[in-house]
Scaffold this active site. Structure first.
Site, PDB file in Angstrom:
ATOM      1  N   ASN A 163       0.857  -1.186   0.000  1.00 25.70           N
ATOM      2  CA  ASN A 163       0.000   0.000   0.000  1.00 25.70           C
ATOM      3  C   ASN A 163       0.896   1.241   0.000  1.00 25.70           C
ATOM      4  O   ASN A 163       1.448   1.612   1.029  1.00 25.70           O
ATOM      5  CB  ASN A 163      -0.897  -0.017   1.254  1.00 25.70           C
ATOM      6  CG  ASN A 163      -1.717   1.256   1.375  1.00 25.70           C
ATOM      7  OD1 ASN A 163      -1.855   2.016   0.420  1.00 25.70           O
ATOM      8  ND2 ASN A 163      -2.264   1.494   2.564  1.00 25.70           N
ATOM      9  N   LYS A 194       0.070   4.297  -0.400  1.00 24.66           N
ATOM     10  CA  LYS A 194      -0.591   5.517   0.099  1.00 24.66           C
ATOM     11  C   LYS A 194      -0.332   6.684  -0.869  1.00 24.66           C
ATOM     12  O   LYS A 194      -0.256   6.447  -2.073  1.00 24.66           O
ATOM     13  CB  LYS A 194      -0.127   5.840   1.522  1.00 24.66           C
ATOM     14  CG  LYS A 194      -0.160   4.605   2.439  1.00 24.66           C
ATOM     15  CD  LYS A 194      -0.021   4.957   3.870  1.00 24.66           C
ATOM     16  CE  LYS A 194       0.114   3.684   4.691  1.00 24.66           C
ATOM     17  NZ  LYS A 194      -0.056   3.861   6.094  1.00 24.66           N
ATOM     18  N   HIS A 214      -9.757   1.440   4.896  1.00 23.09           N
ATOM     19  CA  HIS A 214      -8.474   1.670   5.575  1.00 23.09           C
ATOM     20  C   HIS A 214      -8.687   2.660   6.720  1.00 23.09           C
ATOM     21  O   HIS A 214      -9.462   3.619   6.589  1.00 23.09           O
ATOM     22  CB  HIS A 214      -7.447   2.211   4.575  1.00 23.09           C
ATOM     23  CG  HIS A 214      -6.052   2.186   5.124  1.00 23.09           C
ATOM     24  ND1 HIS A 214      -5.601   3.125   6.014  1.00 23.09           N
ATOM     25  CD2 HIS A 214      -5.034   1.318   4.936  1.00 23.09           C
ATOM     26  CE1 HIS A 214      -4.338   2.839   6.347  1.00 23.09           C
ATOM     27  NE2 HIS A 214      -3.976   1.738   5.703  1.00 23.09           N
ATOM     28  N   GLU A 234      -6.999   5.039   7.802  1.00 18.05           N
ATOM     29  CA  GLU A 234      -6.710   6.452   7.495  1.00 18.05           C
ATOM     30  C   GLU A 234      -7.944   7.103   6.863  1.00 18.05           C
ATOM     31  O   GLU A 234      -8.250   8.261   7.133  1.00 18.05           O
ATOM     32  CB  GLU A 234      -5.482   6.551   6.569  1.00 18.05           C
ATOM     33  CG  GLU A 234      -4.208   6.304   7.356  1.00 18.05           C
ATOM     34  CD  GLU A 234      -3.034   5.802   6.532  1.00 18.05           C
ATOM     35  OE1 GLU A 234      -3.100   5.830   5.290  1.00 18.05           O
ATOM     36  OE2 GLU A 234      -2.047   5.368   7.150  1.00 18.05           O
ATOM     37  N   GLU A 265      -5.725  -4.666  10.699  1.00 16.69           N
ATOM     38  CA  GLU A 265      -4.747  -3.597  10.864  1.00 16.69           C
ATOM     39  C   GLU A 265      -5.028  -2.837  12.159  1.00 16.69           C
ATOM     40  O   GLU A 265      -5.815  -1.868  12.155  1.00 16.69           O
ATOM     41  CB  GLU A 265      -4.824  -2.629   9.682  1.00 16.69           C
ATOM     42  CG  GLU A 265      -4.483  -3.264   8.355  1.00 16.69           C
ATOM     43  CD  GLU A 265      -3.806  -2.263   7.430  1.00 16.69           C
ATOM     44  OE1 GLU A 265      -2.708  -2.568   6.967  1.00 16.69           O
ATOM     45  OE2 GLU A 265      -4.365  -1.193   7.202  1.00 16.69           O
ATOM     46  N   GLY A 325       2.082   2.593  10.807  1.00 16.18           N
ATOM     47  CA  GLY A 325       3.033   3.690  10.637  1.00 16.18           C
ATOM     48  C   GLY A 325       3.700   4.128  11.924  1.00 16.18           C
ATOM     49  O   GLY A 325       4.324   5.189  11.977  1.00 16.18           O
ATOM     50  N   SER A 367       3.112  -1.826  10.531  1.00 16.29           N
ATOM     51  CA  SER A 367       4.562  -1.828  10.720  1.00 16.29           C
ATOM     52  C   SER A 367       5.214  -3.175  10.382  1.00 16.29           C
ATOM     53  O   SER A 367       6.120  -3.615  11.091  1.00 16.29           O
ATOM     54  CB  SER A 367       4.918  -1.366  12.137  1.00 16.29           C
ATOM     55  OG  SER A 367       4.480  -0.031  12.342  1.00 16.29           O
TER      56      SER A 367
HETATM   57  C1  PEP Z   1      -1.041   0.415   6.081  1.00 13.50           C
HETATM   58  O1  PEP Z   1      -1.189   1.606   5.941  1.00 13.50           O
HETATM   59  O2  PEP Z   1      -1.855  -0.370   5.570  1.00 13.50           O
HETATM   60  C2  PEP Z   1       0.093  -0.041   6.877  1.00 13.50           C
HETATM   61  C3  PEP Z   1       0.056  -1.245   7.352  1.00 13.50           C
HETATM   62  O3  PEP Z   1       1.119   0.855   7.059  1.00 13.50           O
HETATM   63  P1  PEP Z   1       2.534   0.566   7.782  1.00 13.50           P
HETATM   64  O4  PEP Z   1       3.074  -0.728   7.221  1.00 13.50           O
HETATM   65  O5  PEP Z   1       3.397   1.737   7.408  1.00 13.50           O
HETATM   66  O6  PEP Z   1       2.276   0.471   9.243  1.00 13.50           O
END
Ligand code: PEP
Length: 257
Positions: free
Chosen positions: A9, A11, A96, A98, A168, A174, A214
């Site tokens: 992803n 983003k 998601h 976000e 998630e 992040g 992460s």
């Molecule tokens: C994501 O945004 O789906 C995600 C898992 O981000 P990160 O790996 O940076 O935590």
């Protein structure tokens, strides 16, 4: 046996030139990783470039980060499922955190998008997960159950089976804080039990549930060895083709066993 699925992803990152160079390096690094399904999820502006760079490769697919549920019309700034299909998109990330937090997406909105995606033969990657506060208040199962039931409402068994779920935890996205393998497995097992209630046990056992939050080359493999973790949705570490390739190779090594 569920085939592992690892998605990048990006983003709001990557110009078209950067995307083309990423694919170039990824293909060189990956070699033959046919046992894993790989999905690259660029911003809308780089989707065509990534599709073109991947050509006819079957095990690496293209995804989108969002879509609108209507087919066409006066919806300024939105993109339809058919527009994505035209660019050879096969997966679409929906719900998601976000978008839930920054843009106010509710389970009802996510549900409309999930249904529209299936109607257009796009596979949703449906994101669910709790905040730190919800975890600390012992509400993980309640939150996951509500998000799953709300987002999958009205879907048939076949559509549910063709949905990928991404667990998630919001506090791990992040932040550099990964859920431990035990915490992640516990949530994934709960998600699978809930999917069995929404559909049936046979269907639930076929659904792939990715972990996201992460994920890095050094923790991916441990997470993916857990029985209910069928891959990863990778944000930050997916911007470097070498890191992302290492995560895919970790999944491929498990598939070979
Ligand atoms: C994501 O945004 O789906 C995600 C898992 O981000 P990160 O790996 O940076 O935590």
């Amino acid at each position: 046996m569920r085939k592992k699925i690892v998605a990048a992803n990006w983003k709001m990152n990557m110009t078209q030139a950067e995307a083309a160079s990423f694919v170039d390096t990824l293909l060189r690094e990956l070699g033959d990783a046919n046992d894993v399904e790989v999905v690259i999820v660029p911003p809308f502006t780089a989707i065509a470039k990534v599709s073109e760079a991947l050509g006819a490769l079957e095990n690496i697919k293209v995804g989108a980060q969002n879509m609108y549920w209507e087919k066409s019309g006066a919806f300024t700034g939105e993109i339809s499922a058919a527009m994505l299909r035209e660019l050879f998109v096969r997966y679409v990330v929906l719900g998601h955190s976000e978008r839930r937090m920054l843009l106010g997406e509710t389970d009802e909105i996510v549900n409309r998008k999930v249904r529209a995606a299936h109607e257009a033969s796009l596979h949703p990657i449906l994101c669910v997960g709790e905040t730190l506060e919800q975890r600390e208040n012992g509400r993980v199962e309640e939150v996951l159950s509500t998000q799953l039931r709300g987002s999958l409402a009205g879907l048939g068994v076949k559509e549910i089976q063709e949905t990928v779920v991404a667990y998630e935890p919001v506090w791990a996205i992040g932040t550099g804080k990964t859920a431990s393998a035990e915490q992640a497995q516990e949530a994934h097992a709960f998600i699978r039990r809930t999917l069995a209630e929404i559909a049936d046990e046979g269907t639930s056992n076929k659904i792939r549930i990715q972990y996201g939050g992460s994920v890095k080359p050094d923790n991916a493999r441990t997470l993916m060895t857990q029985p209910d973790i069928d891959g990863a949705l990778v944000g930050g570490a997916s911007l470097d083709p070498r890191s992302f390739a290492q995560i895919v190779q970790g999944a491929a090594a498990l598939a070979e066993k």
